[in-house]
Design a protein around this motif. Structure first.
Motif, PDB file in Angstrom:
ATOM      1  N   SER A 161       1.574   6.811  -6.729  1.00  0.00           N
ATOM      2  CA  SER A 161       0.421   7.610  -7.140  1.00  0.00           C
ATOM      3  C   SER A 161       0.621   9.087  -6.828  1.00  0.00           C
ATOM      4  O   SER A 161       0.300   9.966  -7.640  1.00  0.00           O
ATOM      5  CB  SER A 161      -0.847   7.098  -6.435  1.00  0.00           C
ATOM      6  OG  SER A 161      -1.121   5.771  -6.806  1.00  0.00           O
ATOM      7  N   LEU A 162       1.225   9.364  -5.642  1.00  0.00           N
ATOM      8  CA  LEU A 162       1.461  10.751  -5.264  1.00  0.00           C
ATOM      9  C   LEU A 162       2.498  11.403  -6.167  1.00  0.00           C
ATOM     10  O   LEU A 162       2.348  12.579  -6.565  1.00  0.00           O
ATOM     11  CB  LEU A 162       1.908  10.834  -3.806  1.00  0.00           C
ATOM     12  CG  LEU A 162       0.827  10.534  -2.756  1.00  0.00           C
ATOM     13  CD1 LEU A 162       1.439  10.533  -1.350  1.00  0.00           C
ATOM     14  CD2 LEU A 162      -0.295  11.561  -2.827  1.00  0.00           C
ATOM     15  N   LEU A 163       3.533  10.658  -6.512  1.00  0.00           N
ATOM     16  CA  LEU A 163       4.563  11.223  -7.388  1.00  0.00           C
ATOM     17  C   LEU A 163       3.996  11.520  -8.782  1.00  0.00           C
ATOM     18  O   LEU A 163       4.202  12.603  -9.332  1.00  0.00           O
ATOM     19  CB  LEU A 163       5.745  10.255  -7.493  1.00  0.00           C
ATOM     20  CG  LEU A 163       6.619  10.115  -6.235  1.00  0.00           C
ATOM     21  CD1 LEU A 163       7.666   9.032  -6.434  1.00  0.00           C
ATOM     22  CD2 LEU A 163       7.279  11.448  -5.894  1.00  0.00           C
ATOM     23  N   GLY A 211       0.794  11.821  -9.535  1.00  0.00           N
ATOM     24  CA  GLY A 211      -0.256  12.843  -9.389  1.00  0.00           C
ATOM     25  C   GLY A 211       0.320  14.236  -9.252  1.00  0.00           C
ATOM     26  O   GLY A 211      -0.180  15.196  -9.845  1.00  0.00           O
ATOM     27  N   GLY A 212       1.408  14.368  -8.443  1.00  0.00           N
ATOM     28  CA  GLY A 212       2.037  15.676  -8.291  1.00  0.00           C
ATOM     29  C   GLY A 212       2.605  16.194  -9.597  1.00  0.00           C
ATOM     30  O   GLY A 212       2.452  17.381  -9.944  1.00  0.00           O
ATOM     31  N   ALA A 213       3.242  15.293 -10.351  1.00  0.00           N
ATOM     32  CA  ALA A 213       3.773  15.693 -11.657  1.00  0.00           C
ATOM     33  C   ALA A 213       2.630  16.080 -12.602  1.00  0.00           C
ATOM     34  O   ALA A 213       2.739  17.046 -13.374  1.00  0.00           O
ATOM     35  CB  ALA A 213       4.594  14.547 -12.255  1.00  0.00           C
ATOM     36  N   GLY A 214       1.531  15.321 -12.521  1.00  0.00           N
ATOM     37  CA  GLY A 214       0.376  15.642 -13.374  1.00  0.00           C
ATOM     38  C   GLY A 214      -0.240  16.981 -13.037  1.00  0.00           C
ATOM     39  O   GLY A 214      -0.627  17.758 -13.929  1.00  0.00           O
ATOM     40  N   LEU A 215      -0.337  17.284 -11.740  1.00  0.00           N
ATOM     41  CA  LEU A 215      -0.904  18.577 -11.338  1.00  0.00           C
ATOM     42  C   LEU A 215      -0.029  19.733 -11.800  1.00  0.00           C
ATOM     43  O   LEU A 215      -0.523  20.787 -12.223  1.00  0.00           O
ATOM     44  CB  LEU A 215      -1.080  18.623  -9.817  1.00  0.00           C
ATOM     45  CG  LEU A 215      -2.205  17.759  -9.244  1.00  0.00           C
ATOM     46  CD1 LEU A 215      -2.199  17.828  -7.719  1.00  0.00           C
ATOM     47  CD2 LEU A 215      -3.557  18.229  -9.784  1.00  0.00           C
ATOM     48  N   GLY A 222      -0.309   6.555 -12.514  1.00  0.00           N
ATOM     49  CA  GLY A 222      -0.167   6.177 -11.118  1.00  0.00           C
ATOM     50  C   GLY A 222      -0.318   4.681 -10.916  1.00  0.00           C
ATOM     51  O   GLY A 222       0.469   4.041 -10.199  1.00  0.00           O
ATOM     52  N   ALA A 223      -1.355   4.108 -11.574  1.00  0.00           N
ATOM     53  CA  ALA A 223      -1.545   2.659 -11.453  1.00  0.00           C
ATOM     54  C   ALA A 223      -0.403   1.888 -12.103  1.00  0.00           C
ATOM     55  O   ALA A 223       0.084   0.880 -11.560  1.00  0.00           O
ATOM     56  CB  ALA A 223      -2.883   2.277 -12.105  1.00  0.00           C
ATOM     57  N   TYR A 224       0.056   2.353 -13.275  1.00  0.00           N
ATOM     58  CA  TYR A 224       1.134   1.668 -14.003  1.00  0.00           C
ATOM     59  C   TYR A 224       2.434   1.696 -13.201  1.00  0.00           C
ATOM     60  O   TYR A 224       3.117   0.671 -13.058  1.00  0.00           O
ATOM     61  CB  TYR A 224       1.318   2.363 -15.351  1.00  0.00           C
ATOM     62  CG  TYR A 224       2.269   1.675 -16.284  1.00  0.00           C
ATOM     63  CD1 TYR A 224       1.924   0.467 -16.878  1.00  0.00           C
ATOM     64  CD2 TYR A 224       3.518   2.237 -16.568  1.00  0.00           C
ATOM     65  CE1 TYR A 224       2.805  -0.169 -17.747  1.00  0.00           C
ATOM     66  CE2 TYR A 224       4.404   1.610 -17.430  1.00  0.00           C
ATOM     67  CZ  TYR A 224       4.046   0.400 -18.026  1.00  0.00           C
ATOM     68  OH  TYR A 224       4.917  -0.224 -18.873  1.00  0.00           O
ATOM     69  N   ALA A 225       2.778   2.846 -12.668  1.00  0.00           N
ATOM     70  CA  ALA A 225       4.006   2.952 -11.863  1.00  0.00           C
ATOM     71  C   ALA A 225       3.920   2.099 -10.613  1.00  0.00           C
ATOM     72  O   ALA A 225       4.901   1.445 -10.196  1.00  0.00           O
ATOM     73  CB  ALA A 225       4.258   4.415 -11.492  1.00  0.00           C
ATOM     74  N   GLY A 226       2.748   2.044  -9.984  1.00  0.00           N
ATOM     75  CA  GLY A 226       2.582   1.224  -8.790  1.00  0.00           C
ATOM     76  C   GLY A 226       2.750  -0.254  -9.067  1.00  0.00           C
ATOM     77  O   GLY A 226       3.392  -0.986  -8.291  1.00  0.00           O
ATOM     78  N   ILE A 273       0.843  -1.212   0.000  1.00  0.00           N
ATOM     79  CA  ILE A 273       0.000   0.000   0.000  1.00  0.00           C
ATOM     80  C   ILE A 273       0.868   1.249   0.000  1.00  0.00           C
ATOM     81  O   ILE A 273       0.609   2.224  -0.717  1.00  0.00           O
ATOM     82  CB  ILE A 273      -0.937  -0.014   1.215  1.00  0.00           C
ATOM     83  CG1 ILE A 273      -1.971  -1.132   1.079  1.00  0.00           C
ATOM     84  CG2 ILE A 273      -1.633   1.337   1.380  1.00  0.00           C
ATOM     85  CD1 ILE A 273      -2.857  -1.311   2.299  1.00  0.00           C
ATOM     86  N   ALA A 274       1.928   1.232   0.790  1.00  0.00           N
ATOM     87  CA  ALA A 274       2.814   2.400   0.876  1.00  0.00           C
ATOM     88  C   ALA A 274       3.492   2.680  -0.454  1.00  0.00           C
ATOM     89  O   ALA A 274       3.579   3.828  -0.908  1.00  0.00           O
ATOM     90  CB  ALA A 274       3.856   2.185   1.978  1.00  0.00           C
ATOM     91  N   VAL A 275       3.979   1.612  -1.113  1.00  0.00           N
ATOM     92  CA  VAL A 275       4.647   1.803  -2.409  1.00  0.00           C
ATOM     93  C   VAL A 275       3.651   2.344  -3.446  1.00  0.00           C
ATOM     94  O   VAL A 275       3.967   3.262  -4.213  1.00  0.00           O
ATOM     95  CB  VAL A 275       5.276   0.473  -2.878  1.00  0.00           C
ATOM     96  CG1 VAL A 275       5.779   0.602  -4.321  1.00  0.00           C
ATOM     97  CG2 VAL A 275       6.422   0.067  -1.961  1.00  0.00           C
ATOM     98  N   SER A 276       2.449   1.765  -3.453  1.00  0.00           N
ATOM     99  CA  SER A 276       1.427   2.226  -4.406  1.00  0.00           C
ATOM    100  C   SER A 276       1.061   3.683  -4.161  1.00  0.00           C
ATOM    101  O   SER A 276       0.900   4.478  -5.109  1.00  0.00           O
ATOM    102  CB  SER A 276       0.173   1.349  -4.296  1.00  0.00           C
ATOM    103  OG  SER A 276       0.462  -0.002  -4.568  1.00  0.00           O
ATOM    104  N   LEU A 277       0.947   4.040  -2.886  1.00  0.00           N
ATOM    105  CA  LEU A 277       0.595   5.411  -2.536  1.00  0.00           C
ATOM    106  C   LEU A 277       1.677   6.386  -2.964  1.00  0.00           C
ATOM    107  O   LEU A 277       1.401   7.460  -3.523  1.00  0.00           O
ATOM    108  CB  LEU A 277       0.341   5.515  -1.032  1.00  0.00           C
ATOM    109  CG  LEU A 277      -0.101   6.888  -0.511  1.00  0.00           C
ATOM    110  CD1 LEU A 277      -1.409   7.304  -1.162  1.00  0.00           C
ATOM    111  CD2 LEU A 277      -0.242   6.869   1.011  1.00  0.00           C
ATOM    112  N   VAL A 278       2.944   6.007  -2.723  1.00  0.00           N
ATOM    113  CA  VAL A 278       4.056   6.888  -3.103  1.00  0.00           C
ATOM    114  C   VAL A 278       4.081   7.081  -4.620  1.00  0.00           C
ATOM    115  O   VAL A 278       4.243   8.205  -5.123  1.00  0.00           O
ATOM    116  CB  VAL A 278       5.390   6.316  -2.595  1.00  0.00           C
ATOM    117  CG1 VAL A 278       6.574   7.075  -3.205  1.00  0.00           C
ATOM    118  CG2 VAL A 278       5.464   6.396  -1.079  1.00  0.00           C
TER     119      VAL A 278
END
Length: 388
Positions: free
Chosen positions: A22-24, A26-30, A55-59, A15-20
């Motif tokens: 997604s955040l990375l 997502g932040g780049a996307g924003l 995010g899903a692909y990177a996770g 979960i932690a890896v997936s969250l990191v």
């Protein structure tokens, strides 16, 4: 082989890896969305989908690497994830293109609001929100078209009013000037008669100015209404008596009938003036040896005052304009001599409409085919809640 049991720590790590990841992503996307904020809505939709896919692909790739899966399994996961990502991205591009086309249709409808184009606007076949917005824009366009027509109509009425009022003021002023000069030069053979004629012209101009002032109050919404209970029979009989001498002079008979006991709550001066204007209008348009008849009836909670003449009838165009400010009919019999204060300027029926509407009533006009005349009706509640 026995199923591998994942410990809570392993699940938390995933979960932690997936969250990191997604955040990375997502932040780049924003950040990218911020930089491209002025781009088309199509690309913002594509970017939004790309952020979710990325995010899903990177996770997935990060978890696969973390779990030390075999190269074969990693390749399978990569191919499956990449195929899904490319497919989703392509669908996002198509969806963005469709939404862009729908918004282009809406933008076209907004531009059409500025035009006097009566053609039906095209309707998008997209989501309900776009269709609802297009429908509202179409309704707004119709309302704006009606408003433009009313504006043109009012402007035409104003021009006609200025023309008629200028004529009605210029004519008596020229007469007054001529009579004044005749008296001053001693050319008047009957000074008393000249003085009487001058007084009549002054009274007529005063009445015209009073009518203009009354109309200005009506249009400004400051017409003073003091409602009280009135006998409809007294109202009609007084109006007939006031018009009878003028009507007799022009060979027109005026009579009427009111149902017994009828009463109305209204402003006495206002309704009397409205009824008198209708009767004078009927006398003015009825030929010699004709008749004008006034009736008063009730129906439910309303009363109706009806003035019937023998004017020869009105066309549909004339009926649509008969209450317009400054409009004049074409079949007026009183050409050289005015009948009533508002006969020449086209103010009388406009004043009637304003007074009656201030009493929450309405004025109607219809042809009477049996004797080629017209019928003007004042319909208003018996207990009027007047609007000042």
């Amino acid at each position: 082989m026995g199923a591998t049991v994942m410990t809570p720590l392993a699940i938390a790590e995933i979960i932690a890896v997936s969250l990191v990841c997604s955040l990375l992503v997502g932040g780049a996307g924003l950040l990218l969305a911020r930089l491209t904020r002025t781009w088309s809505l199509r690309w913002h939709i594509v970017l939004l989908v790309a952020i979710a896919i990325g995010g899903a692909y990177a996770g997935i790739l990060a978890i696969a690497a973390l779990m030390f899966v075999s190269e074969h399994d990693l390749l399978v996961e990569t191919v499956v994830s990449s195929t899904s990502a490319v497919t989703a991205f392509a669908i996002a591009v198509i969806a963005g293109d469709l939404i862009s086309k729908w918004s282009t249709v809406i933008r076209g409808q907004v531009k059409d609001l500025q035009l006097d184009d009566s053609a039906s606007p095209s309707q998008p076949d997209g989501p309900r929100e776009f269709r609802d917005l297009a429908t509202e824009l179409a309704i707004t366009k119709e309302r704006l078209a009606l408003a433009r027509q009313r504006e043109l109509h009012l402007e035409e009425s104003r021009r006609e009013l200025v023309s008629w009022v200028s004529h009605d003021l210029r004519t008596p002023l020229a007469g007054l000037l001529a009579m004044t000069e005749a008296l001053q030069d001693g050319l008047a053979d009957d000074p008393a008669r000249f003085h009487a004629m001058m007084r009549d012209e002054v009274h007529r101009m005063t009445a015209l100015v009073d009518d203009l002032f009354e109309l200005s109050r009506i249009h400004a919404g400051v017409l003073k209404i003091s409602p009280r209970t009135l006998s409809l029979e007294d109202l009609v009989s007084d109006a007939i008596a006031a018009a009878r001498s003028v009507a007799t002079k022009h060979g027109v008979t005026v009579d009427g009938h009111v149902d017994a006991g009828l009463e109305v709550t209204a402003d006495s001066a206002g309704i009397s003036r409205a009824l008198s204007n209708l009767i004078m209008n009927a006398v003015r348009h009825t030929p010699a040896h004709g008749s004008v008849y006034v009736t008063g009836t009730s129906s439910g909670g309303s009363v109706e005052l009806q003035v019937m003449d023998q004017c020869g009838g009105l066309t549909q165009h004339e009926m649509s304009r008969v209450f317009d400010l400054g409009w004049q009919g074409t079949n007026s019999r009183a050409t050289g001599e005015q009948v009533g204060s508002t006969a020449g300027a086209g103010l009388g029926l406009a004043i009637v409409k304003g007074i009656v509407e201030a009493h929450q009533g309405e004025v109607l006009v219809a042809n009477r085919p049996e004797d080629e005349g017209c019928s003007f009706s004042i319909v208003m509640p018996a207990e009027s809640g007047a609007v000042c």
